[in-house]
Design a protein around this motif. Structure first.
Motif, PDB file in Angstrom:
ATOM      1  N   SER A  21       0.820  -1.215   0.000  1.00  0.00           N
ATOM      2  CA  SER A  21       0.000   0.000   0.000  1.00  0.00           C
ATOM      3  C   SER A  21       0.854   1.266   0.000  1.00  0.00           C
ATOM      4  N   LYS A  22       2.167   1.107   0.144  1.00  0.00           N
ATOM      5  CA  LYS A  22       3.070   2.255   0.203  1.00  0.00           C
ATOM      6  C   LYS A  22       3.638   2.560  -1.185  1.00  0.00           C
ATOM      7  N   SER A  23       3.378   3.762  -1.663  1.00  0.00           N
ATOM      8  CA  SER A  23       3.816   4.149  -3.003  1.00  0.00           C
ATOM      9  C   SER A  23       5.330   4.248  -3.101  1.00  0.00           C
ATOM     10  N   GLU A  24       6.031   4.426  -1.966  1.00  0.00           N
ATOM     11  CA  GLU A  24       7.482   4.553  -2.008  1.00  0.00           C
ATOM     12  C   GLU A  24       8.196   3.205  -2.104  1.00  0.00           C
ATOM     13  N   LEU A  25       7.453   2.104  -2.048  1.00  0.00           N
ATOM     14  CA  LEU A  25       8.065   0.781  -2.155  1.00  0.00           C
ATOM     15  C   LEU A  25       8.538   0.547  -3.585  1.00  0.00           C
ATOM     16  N   MET A  26       9.837   0.269  -3.758  1.00  0.00           N
ATOM     17  CA  MET A  26      10.398   0.029  -5.087  1.00  0.00           C
ATOM     18  C   MET A  26       9.849  -1.291  -5.646  1.00  0.00           C
ATOM     19  N   GLY A  27       9.418  -1.281  -6.891  1.00  0.00           N
ATOM     20  CA  GLY A  27       8.898  -2.480  -7.528  1.00  0.00           C
ATOM     21  C   GLY A  27       7.515  -2.872  -7.047  1.00  0.00           C
ATOM     22  N   ARG A  28       6.782  -1.921  -6.474  1.00  0.00           N
ATOM     23  CA  ARG A  28       5.471  -2.230  -5.896  1.00  0.00           C
ATOM     24  C   ARG A  28       4.520  -2.790  -6.948  1.00  0.00           C
ATOM     25  N   LYS A  29       4.475  -2.197  -8.123  1.00  0.00           N
ATOM     26  CA  LYS A  29       3.556  -2.664  -9.166  1.00  0.00           C
ATOM     27  C   LYS A  29       3.936  -4.060  -9.663  1.00  0.00           C
ATOM     28  N   PHE A  30       5.246  -4.325  -9.723  1.00  0.00           N
ATOM     29  CA  PHE A  30       5.702  -5.643 -10.163  1.00  0.00           C
ATOM     30  C   PHE A  30       5.294  -6.712  -9.154  1.00  0.00           C
ATOM     31  N   TYR A  31       5.488  -6.441  -7.866  1.00  0.00           N
ATOM     32  CA  TYR A  31       5.086  -7.406  -6.830  1.00  0.00           C
ATOM     33  C   TYR A  31       3.570  -7.617  -6.835  1.00  0.00           C
ATOM     34  N   MET A  32       2.855  -6.539  -7.063  1.00  0.00           N
ATOM     35  CA  MET A  32       1.403  -6.641  -7.101  1.00  0.00           C
ATOM     36  C   MET A  32       0.961  -7.497  -8.287  1.00  0.00           C
ATOM     37  N   MET A  33       1.623  -7.339  -9.408  1.00  0.00           N
ATOM     38  CA  MET A  33       1.287  -8.123 -10.593  1.00  0.00           C
ATOM     39  C   MET A  33       1.560  -9.614 -10.345  1.00  0.00           C
ATOM     40  N   LEU A  34       2.686  -9.920  -9.709  1.00  0.00           N
ATOM     41  CA  LEU A  34       3.002 -11.310  -9.401  1.00  0.00           C
ATOM     42  C   LEU A  34       1.949 -11.920  -8.479  1.00  0.00           C
ATOM     43  N   ALA A  35       1.495 -11.131  -7.509  1.00  0.00           N
ATOM     44  CA  ALA A  35       0.491 -11.635  -6.577  1.00  0.00           C
ATOM     45  C   ALA A  35      -0.833 -11.901  -7.291  1.00  0.00           C
ATOM     46  N   VAL A  36      -1.239 -10.974  -8.164  1.00  0.00           N
ATOM     47  CA  VAL A  36      -2.515 -11.124  -8.862  1.00  0.00           C
ATOM     48  C   VAL A  36      -2.488 -12.315  -9.816  1.00  0.00           C
TER      49      VAL A  36
END
Length: 297
Positions: free
Chosen positions: A99-114
């Protein structure tokens, strides 16, 4: 407000439909209870609907005489409690970080989870993987493979992103770290969503039987739902009765009245009751908790 004729007719249709839906939903449960409280030999005659014709508690006495039943019940309780705690904890931690926008690679991790919501490794690779980890005939094989639920993570993430930023900023000014903010501030504010997702997780763990049937051969580790499936799928009534009453035949007096169907219905009722009792205590959190997942970012 005074209703016109059309509104009254609409109300009649709506209430009639709801009454029929309630009846269709509730009657199978009620009929199962009636059969469990009726002599099995009388149930075999048919025509049993709303009330027991030959009331008896013998079916429950037979079920409660089985030590395996209580062992499986204990395994299910331990699994539901510990599994819910572990799943909610790790799922919430993952959701908070994503949920933190400052997390590097956040969108990539989210995509892997989905992606894992739509594709899995399959039964055979999962079986081989768990075998290599030496998790067969282990209590934790019932918990660890499903300890992170992606759908719950998305709901948690949506809720966390809706919290005011000022709360966490004030905590950081006071010297609170990320874990302190999460456990002392975020989690206490997440009561409704915690209660809702905890109940969903507990119900899922309580009702799940397939994993135990695949990964566990030790009968002392099977949960109640797997035990129930074994009872329902027993090849013969004599096999069931031999398992439950024991070779000594200490309860031979019951065999003339207890049948395969009455035994199955009784076991279903007893296995279902614990999780049903939990519902009223968390029902008040449902509306607020479920609505969180319907919000779009």
């Amino acid at each position: 407000m005074k209703l016109n004729m059309e509104d009254r007719m609409l109300q009649v249709v709506v209430y009639t439909a709801l009454a029929l839906l309630s009846f269709v939903t509730f009657y199978p449960v009620w009929n199962t209870l009636v059969i469990s409280l009726n002599e099995g030999s009388d149930t075999a005659l048919g025509g049993l609907t709303f009330w027991p014709r030959a009331f008896t508690m013998e079916n429950y006495q037979v079920v409660f005489k089985n030590d395996q039943f209580f062992q499986s019940l204990w395994i299910s309780v331990a699994r539901a409690v510990s599994g819910t705690f572990i799943s909610i904890l790790f799922t919430a931690l993952l959701a908070y970080s994503l949920s933190k926008s400052e997390l590097m690679g956040r969108k990539f991790y989210m995509m892997l989870a989905v992606i894992t919501m739509f594709f899995s490794g399959g039964l055979i690779p999962t079986y081989l993987w768990l075998r290599e980890l030496h998790m067969f005939d282990n209590f934790w094989v019932l918990i660890i493979p499903g300890m992170v639920n992606v759908w719950n993570m998305i709901v948690f993430r949506t809720f966390f992103r809706g919290l005011p930023d000022g709360i966490e900023e004030s905590a950081k000014v006071d010297g609170c770290g990320n874990y302190g903010i999460f456990f002392r501030i975020v989690m206490p504010l997440s009561g409704p969503i915690l209660a809702t997702l905890s109940l969903f997780t507990a119900v899922t763990l309580w009702n799940e039987w397939f994993n135990a049937s695949i990964y566990i051969n030790n009968q002392q580790l099977i949960p109640i739902q797997t035990y129930l499936i074994n009872v329902i799928n027993s090849s013969s009534f004599q096999e069931q009765m031999a398992q439950i009453t024991g070779a000594s035949g200490a309860m031979n007096a019951f065999r003339s009245t207890v049948t395969s169907k009455s035994l199955q219905m009784t076991t279903i009722m007893v296995a279902t009751l614990p999780i049903v009792i939990v519902y009223p205590f968390v029902q008040r959190f449902f509306v607020q908790g479920v609505m969180v997942g319907s919000l779009k970012e």
